[in-house]
Write a protein that holds these residues in place. Sequence first.
Motif, PDB file in Angstrom:
ATOM      1  N   GLN A 162       0.841  -1.184   0.000  1.00 59.43           N
ATOM      2  CA  GLN A 162       0.000   0.000   0.000  1.00 59.43           C
ATOM      3  C   GLN A 162       0.884   1.244   0.000  1.00 59.43           C
ATOM      4  OE1 GLN A 162      -3.509   0.238  -0.052  1.00 59.43           O
ATOM      5  NE2 GLN A 162      -3.009   2.389  -0.439  1.00 59.43           N
ATOM      6  N   ALA A 163       0.790   2.051  -1.042  1.00 63.32           N
ATOM      7  CA  ALA A 163       1.574   3.278  -1.127  1.00 63.32           C
ATOM      8  C   ALA A 163       0.831   4.421  -0.439  1.00 63.32           C
ATOM      9  CB  ALA A 163       1.850   3.633  -2.582  1.00 63.32           C
ATOM     10  N   THR A 164       1.569   5.262   0.278  1.00 62.96           N
ATOM     11  CA  THR A 164       1.006   6.447   0.923  1.00 62.96           C
ATOM     12  C   THR A 164       1.969   7.606   0.731  1.00 62.96           C
ATOM     13  OG1 THR A 164       2.051   6.185   3.106  1.00 62.96           O
ATOM     14  CG2 THR A 164       0.037   4.920   2.703  1.00 62.96           C
ATOM     15  N   VAL A 165       1.556   8.784   1.180  1.00 57.44           N
ATOM     16  CA  VAL A 165       2.442   9.952   1.084  1.00 57.44           C
ATOM     17  C   VAL A 165       3.665   9.776   1.976  1.00 57.44           C
ATOM     18  CG1 VAL A 165       0.599  11.557   0.469  1.00 57.44           C
ATOM     19  CG2 VAL A 165       1.096  11.131   2.868  1.00 57.44           C
ATOM     20  N   ASP A 166       3.581   8.872   2.957  1.00 57.25           N
ATOM     21  CA  ASP A 166       4.691   8.661   3.893  1.00 57.25           C
ATOM     22  C   ASP A 166       5.630   7.528   3.468  1.00 57.25           C
ATOM     23  OD1 ASP A 166       3.705  10.648   5.669  1.00 57.25           O
ATOM     24  OD2 ASP A 166       2.239   9.201   6.420  1.00 57.25           O
ATOM     25  N   THR A 167       5.331   6.859   2.356  1.00 55.94           N
ATOM     26  CA  THR A 167       6.169   5.740   1.923  1.00 55.94           C
ATOM     27  C   THR A 167       7.563   6.229   1.535  1.00 55.94           C
ATOM     28  OG1 THR A 167       4.249   4.509   1.116  1.00 55.94           O
ATOM     29  CG2 THR A 167       6.399   3.853   0.271  1.00 55.94           C
ATOM     30  N   ARG A 168       8.583   5.650   2.157  1.00 53.03           N
ATOM     31  CA  ARG A 168       9.964   6.039   1.900  1.00 53.03           C
ATOM     32  C   ARG A 168      10.652   4.990   1.028  1.00 53.03           C
ATOM     33  NH1 ARG A 168      11.832   5.777   7.894  1.00 53.03           N
ATOM     34  NH2 ARG A 168      10.764   3.790   7.525  1.00 53.03           N
ATOM     35  N   PRO A 169      11.777   5.335   0.389  1.00 54.02           N
ATOM     36  CA  PRO A 169      12.498   4.335  -0.406  1.00 54.02           C
ATOM     37  C   PRO A 169      12.838   3.082   0.390  1.00 54.02           C
ATOM     38  CG  PRO A 169      13.325   6.526  -0.901  1.00 54.02           C
ATOM     39  CD  PRO A 169      12.361   6.689   0.228  1.00 54.02           C
ATOM     40  N   GLU A 170      13.248   3.234   1.657  1.00 57.78           N
ATOM     41  CA  GLU A 170      13.588   2.051   2.457  1.00 57.78           C
ATOM     42  C   GLU A 170      12.363   1.191   2.761  1.00 57.78           C
ATOM     43  OE1 GLU A 170      14.114   5.625   5.358  1.00 57.78           O
ATOM     44  OE2 GLU A 170      14.285   5.234   3.204  1.00 57.78           O
ATOM     45  N   ASP A 171      11.173   1.821   2.819  1.00 59.63           N
ATOM     46  CA  ASP A 171       9.952   1.033   3.005  1.00 59.63           C
ATOM     47  C   ASP A 171       9.696   0.144   1.792  1.00 59.63           C
ATOM     48  OD1 ASP A 171       9.421   2.304   5.466  1.00 59.63           O
ATOM     49  OD2 ASP A 171       8.396   3.947   4.459  1.00 59.63           O
ATOM     50  N   LEU A 172      10.057   0.639   0.619  1.00 59.55           N
ATOM     51  CA  LEU A 172       9.856  -0.128  -0.616  1.00 59.55           C
ATOM     52  C   LEU A 172      10.869  -1.251  -0.772  1.00 59.55           C
ATOM     53  CD1 LEU A 172       9.245   2.803  -3.133  1.00 59.55           C
ATOM     54  CD2 LEU A 172       7.525   1.176  -2.313  1.00 59.55           C
ATOM     55  N   LEU A 173      12.051  -1.099  -0.162  1.00 58.60           N
ATOM     56  CA  LEU A 173      13.145  -2.021  -0.437  1.00 58.60           C
ATOM     57  C   LEU A 173      13.543  -2.845   0.788  1.00 58.60           C
ATOM     58  CD1 LEU A 173      15.285   0.387  -2.642  1.00 58.60           C
ATOM     59  CD2 LEU A 173      13.519  -1.226  -3.363  1.00 58.60           C
ATOM     60  N   SER A 215      10.427   8.411  -3.703  1.00 56.62           N
ATOM     61  CA  SER A 215      10.238   6.966  -3.567  1.00 56.62           C
ATOM     62  C   SER A 215      10.181   6.288  -4.932  1.00 56.62           C
ATOM     63  CB  SER A 215       8.960   6.691  -2.768  1.00 56.62           C
ATOM     64  OG  SER A 215       9.081   7.171  -1.448  1.00 56.62           O
ATOM     65  N   TRP A 216       9.495   6.913  -5.881  1.00 60.77           N
ATOM     66  CA  TRP A 216       9.444   6.349  -7.228  1.00 60.77           C
ATOM     67  C   TRP A 216      10.844   6.276  -7.850  1.00 60.77           C
ATOM     68  CZ3 TRP A 216       6.235   3.343  -9.481  1.00 60.77           C
ATOM     69  CH2 TRP A 216       4.866   3.410  -9.189  1.00 60.77           C
ATOM     70  N   ALA A 217      11.681   7.278  -7.563  1.00 55.54           N
ATOM     71  CA  ALA A 217      13.030   7.304  -8.142  1.00 55.54           C
ATOM     72  C   ALA A 217      13.834   6.076  -7.737  1.00 55.54           C
ATOM     73  CB  ALA A 217      13.752   8.580  -7.710  1.00 55.54           C
ATOM     74  N   SER A 218      13.590   5.560  -6.532  1.00 53.41           N
ATOM     75  CA  SER A 218      14.327   4.369  -6.084  1.00 53.41           C
ATOM     76  C   SER A 218      13.951   3.129  -6.890  1.00 53.41           C
ATOM     77  CB  SER A 218      14.071   4.122  -4.593  1.00 53.41           C
ATOM     78  OG  SER A 218      12.720   3.736  -4.365  1.00 53.41           O
ATOM     79  N   LEU A 219      12.800   3.187  -7.593  1.00 56.20           N
ATOM     80  CA  LEU A 219      12.361   2.029  -8.389  1.00 56.20           C
ATOM     81  C   LEU A 219      12.686   2.177  -9.871  1.00 56.20           C
ATOM     82  CD1 LEU A 219       8.809   1.352  -6.855  1.00 56.20           C
ATOM     83  CD2 LEU A 219      11.007   0.346  -6.202  1.00 56.20           C
ATOM     84  N   ALA A 220      13.212   3.322 -10.282  1.00 51.54           N
ATOM     85  CA  ALA A 220      13.442   3.573 -11.712  1.00 51.54           C
ATOM     86  C   ALA A 220      14.275   2.476 -12.384  1.00 51.54           C
ATOM     87  CB  ALA A 220      14.079   4.950 -11.903  1.00 51.54           C
ATOM     88  N   PRO A 221      15.415   2.042 -11.820  1.00 53.02           N
ATOM     89  CA  PRO A 221      16.192   0.989 -12.513  1.00 53.02           C
ATOM     90  C   PRO A 221      15.491  -0.364 -12.544  1.00 53.02           C
ATOM     91  CG  PRO A 221      17.159   1.482 -10.367  1.00 53.02           C
ATOM     92  CD  PRO A 221      16.113   2.526 -10.606  1.00 53.02           C
ATOM     93  N   LEU A 222      14.533  -0.569 -11.637  1.00 49.20           N
ATOM     94  CA  LEU A 222      13.783  -1.827 -11.640  1.00 49.20           C
ATOM     95  C   LEU A 222      12.788  -1.869 -12.789  1.00 49.20           C
ATOM     96  CD1 LEU A 222      12.896  -4.508 -10.231  1.00 49.20           C
ATOM     97  CD2 LEU A 222      11.326  -3.115  -8.855  1.00 49.20           C
ATOM     98  N   LEU A 223      12.290  -0.700 -13.182  1.00 50.34           N
ATOM     99  CA  LEU A 223      11.202  -0.633 -14.148  1.00 50.34           C
ATOM    100  C   LEU A 223      11.667  -0.534 -15.593  1.00 50.34           C
ATOM    101  CD1 LEU A 223       8.897   1.854 -12.177  1.00 50.34           C
ATOM    102  CD2 LEU A 223       8.781  -0.650 -12.234  1.00 50.34           C
ATOM    103  N   ASP A 224      12.990  -0.501 -15.807  1.00 47.32           N
ATOM    104  CA  ASP A 224      13.496  -0.511 -17.189  1.00 47.32           C
ATOM    105  C   ASP A 224      14.334  -1.769 -17.412  1.00 47.32           C
ATOM    106  OD1 ASP A 224      15.999   0.022 -16.028  1.00 47.32           O
ATOM    107  OD2 ASP A 224      15.860   2.172 -16.381  1.00 47.32           O
TER     108      ASP A 224
END
Length: 261
Positions: A32-43, A83-92
């Motif tokens: 679940q993404a929120t305004v408080d989601t940080r890069p470390e929360d994603l990874l 937070s989205w920037a931390s996923l950029a290399p994953l999405l290409d």
Amino acid sequence: MNPRLLGKPGVGKTTLAYAAAKRLDREVYIMQATVDTRPEDLLVTPVIEGEARLRYVASPLVTAMLRGGIVILDEGNRMSEKSWASLAPLLDGRRYVESIVAGIKIKAHPLFRLVATMNDDASTFDLPEYIHSRLQPMILIDFPERHEEFAILRENLPFGDEHILNYVTDFLQQAHAADERYTARDGGRADGQVREIELDRDRVTLKRAVSGIRMNVGVPVAAFRGVTMRLLPAEGEEPAAIAIVLEHTDPGLSVPVFLST
């Protein structure tokens, strides 16, 4: 391919993504993404364990990457660009993420896929163009047609009389056409006697304010006894009305799903 499902809240984007993943017989993880989601929360998140010990915990997204599963990033456009920037290399074509916290690079399994669901409303961030280009294809999920909405009600309310389900379906179709969010008067303690009702496949969420304090109550659909029709007498300036109600064993949790004066 990283599909993006876009539509109004409540049209079934997450349910559709989950059903598609299960049809492929794949493990499914939901974040679940929120305004408080940080890069470390994603990874990867560091967790203190015992004395002077630090344990690193993989997120559902990283777990899906390692196991070749499918991760659903729910309400992705509530998340910040950082937070989205931390996923950029994953999405290409690179297909990896780097955890600064853990100091490691994590490669995705060849079968790993990411699906992002996004709400089409004013409470969300605009995604940067470099993320837009990576989340393709974009699939617009609109409100269901009448026969589809009736089938959804029938599936989730098998105890409902057909004429009541038809009545509710017609109301919902008119509400969709008018682009209105539905609210219902319930005669309880809610400020202004109004609470907002969200109907999902497995849960009914009641949102209301009491003495200015916002309250959300989630009730499993299985806890309701059935659908009834009530005649509400006139009160003050409010005219008499007919209500279609989801009956709960606790009268305070019964939910009016349609009101006609």
